[in-house]
Design a protein around this motif. Structure first.
Motif, PDB file in Angstrom:
ATOM      1  N   GLY A 192       0.834  -1.194   0.000  1.00 50.73           N
ATOM      2  CA  GLY A 192       0.000   0.000   0.000  1.00 50.73           C
ATOM      3  C   GLY A 192       0.870   1.245   0.000  1.00 50.73           C
ATOM      4  N   SER A 199       0.113   0.063   5.645  1.00 52.07           N
ATOM      5  CA  SER A 199       0.903  -0.532   4.552  1.00 52.07           C
ATOM      6  C   SER A 199       2.147  -1.221   5.102  1.00 52.07           C
ATOM      7  CB  SER A 199       1.314   0.548   3.550  1.00 52.07           C
ATOM      8  OG  SER A 199       0.195   1.190   3.004  1.00 52.07           O
ATOM      9  N   PHE A 227      -3.464   1.368  -2.855  1.00 56.88           N
ATOM     10  CA  PHE A 227      -4.769   1.061  -2.257  1.00 56.88           C
ATOM     11  C   PHE A 227      -5.923   1.349  -3.217  1.00 56.88           C
ATOM     12  CE2 PHE A 227      -3.707   1.283   2.601  1.00 56.88           C
ATOM     13  CZ  PHE A 227      -3.144   0.012   2.528  1.00 56.88           C
TER      14      PHE A 227
END
Length: 344
Positions: A192, A199, A227
């Motif tokens: 992410g 993340s 994302f």
């Protein structure tokens, strides 16, 4: 109805319940010091009379606005939607209103935006979602304005600041262990965005699980995402176009995992026959796509509800007696195994 024929008043509630006006006010403001049977009796009368306190009167009487702010900056609509849903319902149950604002985490006038917002709304508290919950400028502005806040899924807990989270590291370990137990060793991972604390935590869980099985992450099987569906699709095209493809892909949120499914379909790869795919969040779409997505159910709505409850509790005098550990809540997650993963 009021004896005067108008809308019922707090005086009417107190008379019908056989208590003082001050007791009714304590019940409506969720303050301590009221016996549970008395609280139930007052609420029963409130419901029977359909009494609704005027927001302006409540604000003037208690110095409160009965508004809670929700600040977000997140590319995942599913995450934001779940936060809003959980917070809105709990605010309504507690007699508060939710005000939702989107702020860009890197806006040059971020502090000025927050100052103007606080001055206009005078909220009783703010819920901060990632990455705003980790932004020192945001935290400083709210602290200086005297506005309480609750951090949702922060990178780290701050002393004296309430927070609510799930264990992202452990959850990512569980997903990776599932893929390993199915015989997958060439497992790709889509990260992410770097400004989202989740993340790093999810990648750490992925690495922890691999190393527990004597494996190291292969740089060729790592891709950066954002994302978003598009970033997951693009990352998957890079991974699945290699001569030695991964047999499984773990995307660190569902939006990106859906992008992986789309890329696999475009390349003519069957899921889970030739490729297993796992995500993270259990967004509503995860169960609707084909094949349904294996993922982690993140208790987003529940965390938002807990955040509202913590902000309301901050208004109470007994909140000061809470020890540090009680300010930081960790809610349970759930591994959801569906048809997008199978044994190799």
């Amino acid at each position: 109805m009021s004896a005067r024929g108008g809308s019922p008043t707090i005086v009417d509630v107190a008379r019908e319940a056989g208590v003082s006006i001050k007791t009714v006010s304590r019940v409506l403001n969720h303050e301590p010091g009221v016996h549970e049977s008395t609280r139930e009796q007052v609420l029963k009368v409130v419901e029977a009379l359909r009494y609704r306190p005027k927001q302006s009167a409540r604000s003037l009487a208690g110095g409160r606005s009965f508004l809670i702010g929700l600040l977000y900056y997140d590319p995942s609509a599913a995450f934001v939607g779940s936060v809003q849903q959980g917070a809105t319902v709990r605010c309504r149950e507690l007699g508060y209103h939710l005000v939702v604002e989107s702020l860009h985490n890197d806006a040059p006038d971020l502090r000025q935006q927050i100052d103007r917002m606080v001055m206009a709304l005078r909220p009783d508290g703010m819920i901060l979602t990632p990455p705003l919950c980790d932004n020192p400028e945001v935290l400083s502005a709210l602290r200086e304005s005297g506005t309480p806040c609750v951090l949702m899924s922060p990178e780290r807990d701050l002393r004296g600041v309430p927070s609510v989270r799930m264990d992202d590291v452990h959850a990512a370990e569980e997903i990776t262990n599932l893929l390993l137990s199915l015989g997958h060793q060439r497992i790709a991972f889509i990260k992410g965005p770097a400004d989202q604390s989740a993340s790093g935590m999810r990648y750490q869980g992925f690495v922890n699980a691999l190393r527990a099985h004597g494996l190291e992450p292969d740089p060729e099987l790592l891709q950066q995402g954002a994302f978003t569906f598009e970033s997951g699709r693009d990352a998957a095209h890079q991974l699945l176009s290699r001569r030695q493809r991964p047999t499984a892909v773990f995307a660190s949120n569902d939006d990106m995992a859906l992008g992986v499914l789309a890329a696999a379909q475009r390349l003519g790869l069957s899921v889970p026959g030739e490729l297993s795919v796992a995500g993270f969040d259990d967004s509503p779409t995860a169960a609707l796509v084909w094949p349904p997505l294996t993922t982690v159910r993140q208790p987003v709505a529940e965390m938002a509800r807990a955040a509202v409850e913590m902000l309301v509790s901050v208004q109470r005098p007994d909140m000061a007696a809470l020890v540090e550990d009680e300010l930081h809540k960790v809610l349970p997650h759930e591994l959801v195994v569906r048809d997008s993963t199978r044994a190799r």
